[in-house]
Scaffold this motif. Structure first.
Motif, short mmCIF file in Angstrom:
data_model
loop_
_atom_site.label_atom_id
_atom_site.label_comp_id
_atom_site.label_asym_id
_atom_site.label_seq_id
_atom_site.Cartn_x
_atom_site.Cartn_y
_atom_site.Cartn_z
N MET A 297 0.85 -1.20 0.00
CA MET A 297 0.00 0.00 0.00
C MET A 297 0.88 1.25 0.00
O MET A 297 1.93 1.29 0.63
CB MET A 297 -0.87 -0.04 1.26
CG MET A 297 -2.10 0.84 1.19
SD MET A 297 -3.26 0.19 -0.03
CE MET A 297 -3.67 1.61 -0.92
N ASP B 3 2.55 4.86 0.60
CA ASP B 3 2.88 5.59 1.82
C ASP B 3 2.08 6.90 1.87
O ASP B 3 1.84 7.53 0.86
CB ASP B 3 4.40 5.73 1.72
CG ASP B 3 5.00 6.93 2.38
OD1 ASP B 3 6.21 7.04 2.24
OD2 ASP B 3 4.29 7.71 3.00
N LEU B 4 1.65 7.31 3.05
CA LEU B 4 0.77 8.47 3.23
C LEU B 4 1.36 9.76 2.68
O LEU B 4 0.64 10.63 2.23
CB LEU B 4 0.48 8.64 4.71
CG LEU B 4 -0.69 7.85 5.28
CD1 LEU B 4 -0.77 8.03 6.77
CD2 LEU B 4 -1.99 8.27 4.61
N LYS B 5 2.69 9.88 2.71
CA LYS B 5 3.31 11.16 2.36
C LYS B 5 3.42 11.37 0.85
O LYS B 5 3.74 12.44 0.39
CB LYS B 5 4.71 11.23 2.97
CG LYS B 5 4.70 11.58 4.45
CD LYS B 5 6.12 11.67 4.98
CE LYS B 5 6.31 10.67 6.10
NZ LYS B 5 7.40 9.76 5.97
N HIS C 118 0.06 11.83 -5.20
CA HIS C 118 -0.43 10.89 -6.21
C HIS C 118 -1.02 11.66 -7.41
O HIS C 118 -1.85 12.53 -7.25
CB HIS C 118 -1.50 10.00 -5.56
CG HIS C 118 -1.94 8.86 -6.40
ND1 HIS C 118 -2.79 7.89 -5.96
CD2 HIS C 118 -1.65 8.51 -7.69
CE1 HIS C 118 -3.01 7.01 -6.92
NE2 HIS C 118 -2.33 7.38 -7.97
N SER D 87 -10.93 7.84 -1.84
CA SER D 87 -11.17 7.42 -0.45
C SER D 87 -10.06 6.48 0.04
O SER D 87 -10.20 5.84 1.08
CB SER D 87 -12.54 6.76 -0.34
OG SER D 87 -12.59 5.67 -1.23
N SER D 88 -8.96 6.41 -0.72
CA SER D 88 -7.85 5.54 -0.30
C SER D 88 -6.87 6.31 0.59
O SER D 88 -7.06 7.51 0.84
CB SER D 88 -7.11 5.00 -1.53
OG SER D 88 -6.38 6.06 -2.11
N ASP D 89 -5.80 5.63 1.03
CA ASP D 89 -4.78 6.30 1.86
C ASP D 89 -3.98 7.30 1.06
O ASP D 89 -3.26 8.12 1.61
CB ASP D 89 -3.76 5.24 2.35
CG ASP D 89 -4.40 4.30 3.32
OD1 ASP D 89 -5.48 4.65 3.83
OD2 ASP D 89 -3.82 3.21 3.55
N ASN D 90 -4.06 7.17 -0.25
CA ASN D 90 -3.20 7.99 -1.11
C ASN D 90 -4.03 8.64 -2.24
O ASN D 90 -3.86 8.33 -3.41
CB ASN D 90 -2.13 7.05 -1.69
CG ASN D 90 -0.98 7.77 -2.32
OD1 ASN D 90 -0.33 7.25 -3.20
ND2 ASN D 90 -0.71 8.98 -1.88
N PRO D 91 -4.95 9.57 -1.87
CA PRO D 91 -5.84 10.13 -2.89
C PRO D 91 -5.07 10.99 -3.90
O PRO D 91 -4.13 11.69 -3.52
CB PRO D 91 -6.81 10.99 -2.08
CG PRO D 91 -6.14 11.23 -0.78
CD PRO D 91 -5.18 10.12 -0.54
#
Ligand code: UDX
Length: 471
Positions: free
Chosen positions: A1, A3-5, A8, A107-111
């Motif tokens: 998955m 990474d948040l930072k 995208h 709506s994912s961790d990495n919009p």
């Protein structure tokens, strides 16, 4: 998955190799900048992408993801969807799938923060905005063509009659004088669907957060200044030349490179009309006989001729029926030119060919990618535009940059074998050819610098990467 930072970006690519290649190269360049995740959506089947590209796709970096939303097969498209309209159709057809994808990514961790579309993708702006994603345009042609396109809606508002009725060339800021013969063919009938679609498309460009152009400042300073000076135009980033890197030792394409290895340095004319361009049977014959008369070495990518109008086979490069294209050559041509020329059906590894030391000239349909590839490798050109914006491109390289010669079309609508022979000799042997080659070498140096560290396009891509991070 992911990474948040990471920032995208989603890139939606119209069908056609000429669109896929630069968007893919852009993704690779952007991915050099840290913390960017890129999802590329191609609207053609992955299997229709040429073999050399498959090699690169197989070695994709993990932060670039490739999805395919294939367009319906050509034969199933509506009768009204021809040429450019087919490309637009392939985008509108895929909007529901794009919406579903963006909904799930949003709506994912990495919009995603941005959606890049190329020339034909403005209808996807609405879908992006539904999810608060910023729309960007990636213009796969020149700054000049972009400047011209952005003028189009205003011109259309004030114009009565047809563009052909103009007695004087059009004079627009940032553009060389443009006669009707230099205009894209869809502009010659203001009632046709493609023309109306382009007016609508260019009207929407101003809604973009930014416009990326596959060109570099040093190549087109005047057009670039005109774009910057126009306060209605969104921020423009010059990001080119985005050209596929040579794949040494990986491709040979119908033995082209092995054959080139055996030819003297700087002796071969490469002849190719891009991913979709074809000539009529009659024109193909004149070209063949002109090549033969010139007695120059040549490498010719031959496509099956069409009956009336140049084709724009945007849905892929390598078509199986192209294998039969050699049947359309004049009787005895292959035997008479054996040793002097190599004829290959359908497809050649163009970047590797242009980068080969034996190649000294390129007869081209003036697709923008072909022009950039020739510039990067310092190969002067013979301009033989066929469709889309290729007339504008020819005007730029022949009259503007003076790195190409253009054969004259005769009264019967054909470039005769004598004319073919004349321009080839002029390019390959004459003083004029020498001067064109010198200028092309200078452009090659400038192009290489533009994409090297601290070059104008390198800096522009770095700025883009930073701007995307703070969206
Ligand atoms: C069309 C337009 O004419 C072009 O200006 C526009 O910006 C994109 O769509 P196309 O006909 O595909 O492009 O030509 P071009 O832009 O030159 O792109 C063709 C690509 O296919 C080039 O990258 C070229 O290297 C590659 N190619 C083509 C090959 O590798 N081998 C071939 O035999 C033919």
């Amino acid at each position: 998955m992911a990474d948040l930072k990471r920032t995208h970006i989603v890139m939606l690519c119209s069908p056609g190799v000429g669109h896929f290649i630069p968007i893919f190269e852009l993704a690779k360049h952007l991915a050099h900048h840290d913390d960017l995740t890129i999802t590329i959506i191609t609207t053609q089947p992955i299997t229709s992408i040429p073999d050399s590209y498959q090699t690169i796709i197989n070695s994709l970096q993990s932060d670039i993801h490739l999805l395919s939303f294939p367009s319906p097969p050509y034969h199933s498209l509506p009768e009204s969807a021809k040429d450019e309209s087919r490309i637009m159709f392939s985008i509108s057809h895929n909007l529901p799938r794009l919406r579903e994808l963006l909904r799930s990514l949003a709506s994912s961790d990495n919009p995603p923060v941005a959606l890049f579309v190329d020339l034909f993708g403005v209808d996807a702006f609405d879908v992006a905005m539904e999810f608060k994603i910023h729309p960007y345009i990636f213009s796969t042609s020149s700054c000049f063509a972009l400047r011209f396109g952005l003028h189009l809606p205003k011109l259309d508002d004030v114009l009565t009659g047809e563009f052909q009725d103009f007695l004087e060339p059009l004079r627009l800021p940032g553009c060389p004088p443009i006669s009707p013969k230099d205009m894209p063919d869809f502009m010659l009938d203001r009632g046709n669907t493609a023309y109306l679609s382009f007016v609508r498309i260019f009207k929407r460009y101003v809604e973009a957060k930014g416009i990326l152009v596959n060109s570099f400042e040093e190549l087109e300073p005047v057009a670039m200044k005109a774009l910057k000076d126009d306060e209605d135009v969104p921020l423009v980033y010059t990001v080119g030349p985005l050209v596929r890197t040579c794949l040494t030792g990986v491709v040979n394409g119908a033995g082209c490179l092995t054959w080139l290895d055996k030819q003297p340095l700087g002796s071969v004319l490469y002849v190719s009309f891009g991913s979709g361009g074809t000539l009529t049977r009659e024109q193909m014959k004149e070209l063949a006989l002109g090549l033969e008369m010139s007695k120059q070495r040549f490498l010719w990518v031959v496509k099956t001729p069409h009956e009336s109008k140049p084709s724009a086979a945007y849905f892929g490069g390598q078509t199986p029926e192209s294998i039969t294209s050699l049947e359309f050559l004049p009787d005895g041509f292959l035997a008479r030119t054996e040793g002097l020329g190599l004829v290959v059906p359908a497809w050649a590894p163009q970047v590797e060919v242009l980068g080969h030391a034996s190649v000294a000239g390129f007869m081209s349909h003036c697709g923008w990618n072909s022009i950039l590839e020739s510039i990067l490798h310092g190969v002067p050109m013979l301009a033989w535009p066929l469709y889309a914006e290729q007339n504008l491109n020819a005007l730029m390289i022949v009259d503007g940059l003076k790195v190409a010669l253009r054969p004259q079309v005769g009264d019967n609508g054909l470039v005769t074998r004598d004319e073919v022979c004349r321009v080839i000799k002029c390019l390959m042997e004459g003083m004029e050819g020498k001067e064109l080659r010198e200028r092309m070498k200078q452009l090659s140096v400038a192009a290489t610098k533009a994409v090297a560290e601290d070059g104008s396009s390198f800096k522009s891509i770095s700025k883009l990467a930073l701007d995307l991070k703070i969206l």
